[in-house]
Design an enzyme around this catalytic site. Structure first.
Site, short mmCIF file in Angstrom:
data_model
loop_
_atom_site.label_atom_id
_atom_site.label_comp_id
_atom_site.label_asym_id
_atom_site.label_seq_id
_atom_site.Cartn_x
_atom_site.Cartn_y
_atom_site.Cartn_z
N ASP A 8 0.86 -1.19 0.00
CA ASP A 8 0.00 0.00 0.00
C ASP A 8 0.89 1.23 0.00
O ASP A 8 1.77 1.37 0.86
CB ASP A 8 -0.90 0.02 1.23
CG ASP A 8 -2.00 -1.04 1.16
OD1 ASP A 8 -2.09 -1.75 0.14
OD2 ASP A 8 -2.79 -1.14 2.12
N ASP A 129 -15.24 -2.78 -1.42
CA ASP A 129 -14.85 -2.49 -0.05
C ASP A 129 -16.10 -2.20 0.75
O ASP A 129 -16.90 -1.33 0.36
CB ASP A 129 -13.90 -1.28 -0.01
CG ASP A 129 -12.70 -1.45 -0.93
OD1 ASP A 129 -12.25 -2.60 -1.08
OD2 ASP A 129 -12.23 -0.45 -1.50
#
Length: 247
Positions: A8, A129
């Site tokens: 990330d 998500d």
């Protein structure tokens, strides 16, 4: 069963968040290319990369870091975060990405996703998500009214390569994958599902070897790998030794 190590990106560094909060970022490696090489040397076959800044901005913000990762490894790379137009999709695929992950645009413009699947077969994944069972968008900053399975079913037959399902309430806090919701999603659609958010220990790796989890394409691991809670060699050996045909 594929174990995807996560990189990330925030401010050009390799970080992990807790519960999707940008101000909770912990820097694990200031050089993402070094981290990519490490994962390749450990035997991982894929890389999962997210441009966190891009997810909030709606456009690439860590592009140079992603390009450096692509140069540093031969492993296939899937990328999400701020990719919302055909031009962005095409540009990234031309740079060598194996898959582009579309999240917010899958909610805002599902027709664009379907057309992208048609134009770039096998190269488009959808990122779903969820927070409290509802789909979140704009880098997890906004909640929609859509349910997870409701959104996923919109792409049945469209050619989506995979759905990456993240339970935001578990992401980065080592709480364990939301197995019930993840497997329910995998059973509801024919699109391969990748579990994300909360994978915490070797117990979770062993859970991936259970018969009902055979429906999954794999799982993404971040903090547990960085913190040493999951041993890469042991995890990969276990998944290889128990691999079975998908149900």
């Amino acid at each position: 069963m594929i174990l995807f190590p996560a990189i990330d990106l925030k401010g050009g560094h390799c970080v992990r968040l807790k519960l999707g909060e940008m101000d909770s970022a912990t820097v694990y490696n200031e050089d993402p290319t070094d981290q990519a090489r490490t994962f390749a040397e450990q035997g991982f076959s894929w890389l999962h990369v997210v441009d966190l800044d891009g997810a909030f901005a709606g456009e690439s913000r860590n592009g140079s870091a992603v390009e450096a990762i692509l140069r540093a490894t031969r492993s296939p790379v899937q990328l999400g975060g701020g990719i919302r137009t055909f031009a962005q999709i095409e540009a990234w695929l031309e740079k060598g990405l194996a898959r582009v992950i579309l999240g917010t645009v899958a909610v805002r413009d599902p027709d664009l996703v379907r057309e992208a699947c048609r134009r770039f077969p096998g190269k488009i994944a959808v990122g779903i998500d969820a927070k409290g069972g509802k789909v979140a968008v704009e880098g997890w900053a906004e909640a929609s009214s859509l349910g997870v399975i409701e959104l996923a079913k919109q792409f049945e037959g469209a050619g989506v390569a995979a759905i990456i399902y993240t339970d935001i309430d578990r992401d980065g806090v080592l709480a364990g994958i939301n197995w019930g919701a993840t497997i329910a999603l995998a059973e509801a659609v024919s699109i391969p599902v990748i579990a994300s958010g909360g994978l915490a220990s070797m117990d979770d790796i062993r859970r991936l070897t259970e018969p009902d989890a055979a429906r999954l394409e794999g799982a993404i691991s971040g903090r547990a790998l960085y913190d040493g809670r999951i041993d890469p060699g042991e995890a990969l050996a276990l998944l290889r030794s128990t691999s079975r045909p998908k149900l």
